[in-house]
Design an enzyme around this catalytic site. Structure first.
Site, short mmCIF file in Angstrom:
data_model
loop_
_atom_site.label_atom_id
_atom_site.label_comp_id
_atom_site.label_asym_id
_atom_site.label_seq_id
_atom_site.Cartn_x
_atom_site.Cartn_y
_atom_site.Cartn_z
CB SER A 1 -0.87 0.02 1.25
OG SER A 1 -1.49 1.29 1.40
CE1 TYR B 1 -3.61 -2.07 5.15
CE2 TYR B 1 -3.26 0.24 4.59
CZ TYR B 1 -3.57 -1.06 4.21
OH TYR B 1 -3.82 -1.35 2.89
N1 LIG Z 1 -8.60 -0.31 -1.28
C1 LIG Z 1 -7.51 0.43 -1.17
O1 LIG Z 1 -7.56 1.68 -1.26
C2 LIG Z 1 -6.17 -0.23 -0.93
C3 LIG Z 1 -5.01 0.56 -1.02
C4 LIG Z 1 -3.78 -0.02 -0.81
C5 LIG Z 1 -3.67 -1.36 -0.52
N2 LIG Z 1 -4.82 -2.12 -0.42
C6 LIG Z 1 -4.65 -3.56 -0.14
O2 LIG Z 1 -5.25 -4.29 -1.16
C7 LIG Z 1 -5.58 -5.60 -0.67
C8 LIG Z 1 -7.01 -5.93 -1.05
O3 LIG Z 1 -7.87 -5.07 -0.32
P1 LIG Z 1 -9.18 -4.41 -0.93
O4 LIG Z 1 -8.95 -2.97 -0.94
O5 LIG Z 1 -9.56 -5.10 -2.17
O6 LIG Z 1 -10.22 -4.67 0.25
P2 LIG Z 1 -11.22 -5.87 0.53
O7 LIG Z 1 -12.29 -5.84 -0.49
O8 LIG Z 1 -11.57 -5.74 1.96
O9 LIG Z 1 -10.35 -7.21 0.29
C9 LIG Z 1 -9.61 -7.86 1.32
C10 LIG Z 1 -9.75 -9.35 1.09
O10 LIG Z 1 -8.85 -10.06 1.97
C11 LIG Z 1 -9.54 -11.16 2.52
N3 LIG Z 1 -8.92 -11.47 3.81
C12 LIG Z 1 -8.71 -10.62 4.84
N4 LIG Z 1 -8.18 -11.27 5.88
C13 LIG Z 1 -8.05 -12.56 5.52
C14 LIG Z 1 -7.61 -13.73 6.17
N5 LIG Z 1 -7.19 -13.71 7.45
N6 LIG Z 1 -7.63 -14.91 5.50
C15 LIG Z 1 -8.08 -14.96 4.22
N7 LIG Z 1 -8.51 -13.89 3.54
C16 LIG Z 1 -8.52 -12.69 4.19
C17 LIG Z 1 -10.99 -10.69 2.65
O11 LIG Z 1 -11.93 -11.78 2.63
P3 LIG Z 1 -12.56 -12.38 3.99
O12 LIG Z 1 -12.89 -11.20 4.86
O13 LIG Z 1 -13.76 -13.14 3.54
O14 LIG Z 1 -11.51 -13.25 4.58
C18 LIG Z 1 -11.16 -9.85 1.39
O15 LIG Z 1 -11.60 -10.64 0.30
C19 LIG Z 1 -5.34 -5.55 0.84
O16 LIG Z 1 -4.09 -6.15 1.12
C20 LIG Z 1 -5.29 -4.06 1.14
O17 LIG Z 1 -4.53 -3.77 2.28
C21 LIG Z 1 -6.06 -1.58 -0.61
#
Ligand SMILES: NC(=O)c1ccc[n+]([C@@H]2O[C@H](COP(=O)([O-])OP(=O)(O)OC[C@H]3O[C@@H](n4cnc5c(N)ncnc54)[C@H](OP(=O)(O)O)[C@@H]3O)[C@@H](O)[C@H]2O)c1
Length: 247
Positions: A140, A150
């Site tokens: 991130s 985070y």
């Molecule tokens: N959205 C942004 O602005 C942004 C920016 C920078 C980085 N990111 C990163 O991008 C990645 C994806 O996030 P997103 O933004 O797409 O949000 P999201 O929709 O909340 O996706 C996170 C995914 O991770 C899974 N997950 C979380 N904990 C887990 C565990 N213990 N075991 C298995 N699966 C797990 C969740 O599914 P379950 O809850 O069903 O397990 C969910 O499908 C993350 O690493 C996040 O930190 C996001």
């Protein structure tokens, strides 16, 4: 050539766009997550979207070693893994009061963002294709801009990427991270998309707009490609220029 791709957190947000990007190319994709109904729904919808039965799922809490070993064992039993996308993660708590809450928050951030990637990678390493395997972590912009527990957890991923890239490079495996900026169309930002949250984040980009899960998926697709074989140990920033810190 059809690849076998594993995407943690592939049921929602960025991971789902990554899964779709690979399956649209004809790759077999296994998505992982904790919530069964989300995985079932995403798998069915993705297969309709790509017009084939290319996406399957495994339910696992990737902070749990036994859960992770079971899921990785089932995946490995079906053959080699070409691409592993350690996308699962997220912010745990934005505020903590007591010292015990501070401890819980920092441990949860580390478990959710670092341990999920480390455990799944360790469990799948024997099945990773050599040469040619690809490991991609989801970092991130918070790792360089700072964001409490985070951001610190995401920064820890970078050190892990460097170590893994060094240890696997001679075997023809690359290890990189993609570091997205503000991607609001995700569960990460669900319930937090108010103007007070969105406007300053958009303003901090040079392109004056939020990013999309599909744009992050394109960066992952590049790092996973055969053409990216000379790129390893790198953090690819996909943040609209926000890390430069100019309004
Ligand atoms: N959205 C942004 O602005 C942004 C920016 C920078 C980085 N990111 C990163 O991008 C990645 C994806 O996030 P997103 O933004 O797409 O949000 P999201 O929709 O909340 O996706 C996170 C995914 O991770 C899974 N997950 C979380 N904990 C887990 C565990 N213990 N075991 C298995 N699966 C797990 C969740 O599914 P379950 O809850 O069903 O397990 C969910 O499908 C993350 O690493 C996040 O930190 C996001």
């Amino acid at each position: 050539m059809t690849r076998r791709v594993v995407v943690s957190g592939g049921g929602t947000g960025i991971g789902r766009a990554v899964a779709r990007r690979f399956a649209a190319e004809g790759d077999e994709v296994v998505i992982l997550g904790r919530r069964l109904e989300i995985l079932e729904e995403a798998t069915a919808e993705l297969n309709v979207e790509v017009g084939g039965d290319l996406v399957t799922f495994r339910q696992a809490d990737l902070t749990d070693p036994d859960n992770t070993a079971d899921a990785a064992g089932a995946i490995s039993a079906s053959g080699a893994v070409d691409v592993l996308v350690n996308n699962a993660g997220g912010a745990t708590s934005w505020e903590a009061g007591s010292l015990a809450e501070v401890a819980d928050d920092w441990l949860a951030a580390f478990r959710t963002n670092v341990l999920t990637a480390v455990l799944l990678t360790e469990a799948l390493l024997p099945a990773l294709r050599r040469p040619g395997g690809r490991i991609i972590a989801m970092s991130s912009v918070a790792a360089v801009r700072g964001a409490g527990s985070y951001g610190a957890a995401k920064a820890a991923l970078h050190a892990w990427v460097y170590t893994l890239a060094a240890s696997l490079g001679a075997e023809g495996v690359t290890v990189n991270a993609v570091a997205p900026g503000f991607i609001p169309d995700t569960e990460f930002w669900k319930g937090r998309r108010s103007p007070e949250v969105v406007e300053p984040r958009v303003a901090s980009t040079l392109v004056k707009r939020p990013g999309t899960p599909e744009e992050v998926a394109e960066a992952v697709a590049y790092l996973a490609s055969a053409q990216a074989g000379f790129t390893t140990g790198q953090i690819l920033q996909v943040n609209g220029g926000s890390v430069l810190g100019r309004g």
